[in-house]
Scaffold this active site. Sequence first.
Site, PDB file in Angstrom:
ATOM      1  N   ILE A 174       0.950  -1.155   0.062  1.00  0.00           N
ATOM      2  CA  ILE A 174       0.004   0.128   0.204  1.00  0.00           C
ATOM      3  C   ILE A 174       0.948   1.189   0.014  1.00  0.00           C
ATOM      4  O   ILE A 174       0.690   2.181  -0.799  1.00  0.00           O
ATOM      5  CB  ILE A 174      -1.012   0.095   1.321  1.00  0.00           C
ATOM      6  N   ALA A 222      -6.878 -10.575  -3.120  1.00  0.00           N
ATOM      7  CA  ALA A 222      -8.172 -10.561  -3.434  1.00  0.00           C
ATOM      8  C   ALA A 222      -8.393 -12.194  -4.237  1.00  0.00           C
ATOM      9  O   ALA A 222      -9.593 -12.792  -3.982  1.00  0.00           O
ATOM     10  CB  ALA A 222      -8.637  -9.637  -4.400  1.00  0.00           C
ATOM     11  N   HIS A 259       5.986 -11.427 -32.062  1.00  0.00           N
ATOM     12  CA  HIS A 259       6.976 -10.481 -31.958  1.00  0.00           C
ATOM     13  C   HIS A 259       6.618  -9.060 -32.902  1.00  0.00           C
ATOM     14  O   HIS A 259       5.548  -9.429 -34.094  1.00  0.00           O
ATOM     15  CB  HIS A 259       8.182 -10.891 -33.049  1.00  0.00           C
TER      16      HIS A 259
END
Length: 486
Positions: free
Chosen positions: A197, A334, A465
């Site tokens: 955080i 989560a 690519h």
Amino acid sequence: MSETFDVAVIGAGPGGYVAAIRCAQLGLNTICIDEWKNPKGKASLGGTCLNVGCIPSKALLESSENYHHTKHKLSAHGITTENVSVDVPVMIARKDKIVTTFTTGIASLFKKNKVKSMHGKGTLLKREASATTWQIKVDDSGNTETVQAKHVIIATGSVPRSLPFAPIDNDRILDNAGALALTEAPNRLGVIGAGVIGLEMGSVWRRLGAEVTILEAMPGFLMAADEQVAKEAKSLFAKESGLQINTGISIKSIKTSKNNVVVNYSDSSNQEQILEVDKLIIAIGRIPNTTGLGFKDNGLLLDERGFIAVDQYCRTNLTNVYAVGDVVRGPMLAHKASEEGVAVAEMIMHFEKGRVSENETVDFNIIPWVIYTAPEIAWVGKNEQELKAAGITYKAGQFPFIANGRARAMGETSGFIKILADEKTDRVLGVHMIGPHVSELISEAVMAMKFSASSEDIACIVHAHPSLSEVFHEAALGVDKRALHI
Ligand code: FAD
Ligand code: NAI
């Protein structure tokens, strides 16, 4: 309420709401009880993740990165911009709208899947040994109702850990909710804790103009990450992101006045220091949220760290009571919470309907971690220091973004991808990334590990690519010392 549900879920964060939807999909009569209210006092589903976590933080990271990119990086493309400015309240309103779209979206998903939703604080009541159902008292601002269910899934999440001498007022001293709701960038922002955080919120406000100082207690930086990635990140954050990170500090006192916050701390050389800031974010980890659940009466066991004690199937000590997500051991993420929710739903269906379950445990070793800084950091599996400590011999292949055509075209050349594979079997044991869009690139590594791939397997896969994914391919070739473009 006279109806008896097959399943009552307490908590509608990503652990609880996903568990409830999966239960309902499997034909179980399901109710989900949640107490969250948004700042307007309205019930809001989605828990920490949707209301004050994953989604709003990523919305602000995106907006602030766009501002920073326009202001500082477009000139290299020959694009001139003048008087670039930012309207923080518009940015915050956009974030709030995204949050509302998703929280109301869960209400629609509940409706679609026939999950009954109930607002209020749930307390699991003590039951007689002979009882076959559980009762949950639900208190919505003093109005109480009792819900009856055969199975209970507790998904009450986590809350920020506080510093006793620095109470959160969300004016001068902020938690994650306050850090997501500032209406202007402070001139000087302090952050306690250089964890996920601290780094993400520090990045947001730094890009919007704040001078950011992060104070971290541990002697090292990002100690959960691979050491080489952490070292690269610290140097890039200081050079490119302008985050001032001081590790090995110890906070002595924090004092607020009308105009500022003053932090007294000793630095890594034990010298007393003073940091004066306009706002201070406290981000020193999160603790499991078990308040009001009634564990002292109902006998629900907690572990020594205050998490609800569960086995690998998320079963608590109480019959037919399960717990998932941040309120139990394991990463506070989560996607981990949701996966546990699905696993428990399928296990209950297994008991109830006698059907075979597809997925009853979650393998923590293949849960990806992402830190949404610039550059992003992502990893899965074991890092070098963990492999060394476990005495596992391994080979490493590494490739830098600077040697990749797409990264050059984007002007995002910092960082690298490293693959660690077992010395003897070549099985991939861990993948560590720092660089552009690695939050997306990590999924290929998770898939490879889920299917027990070797580095040779990855080396055999054709990658488009030019694309950033070629860095992953080249790192796999590098395990066998045959990277092509370096
Ligand atoms: P929560 O989401 O905390 O939900 C629990 C719910 O239960 C809440 O709604 C709460 O009100 C309710 N509740 C609690 N007790 C009761 C009760 N007794 N009765 C009724 N309801 C109750 N994770 C990621 O994977 N990616 C990210 O990018 C990410 N970013 C984050 C950013 C921030 C700022 C923060 C704070 C967290 C972030 N996380 C992220 C972590 C993530 O939010 C959590 O891991 C996740 O929300 C845990 O889900 P959960 O369902 O276990 O709990
Ligand atoms: P964290 O555990 O990531 O970091 C907390 C930091 O604070 C640690 O480095 C710790 O050493 C430090 N600290 C603890 N006490 C301190 C003190 N007294 N003084 C100074 N430093 C101190 O916790 P954070 O950042 O609060 O986040 C909580 C959790 O939320 C994360 O661990 C993660 O699981 C989840 N999260 C995930 C995100 C993602 O997936 N991108 C984003 C944000 C949060």
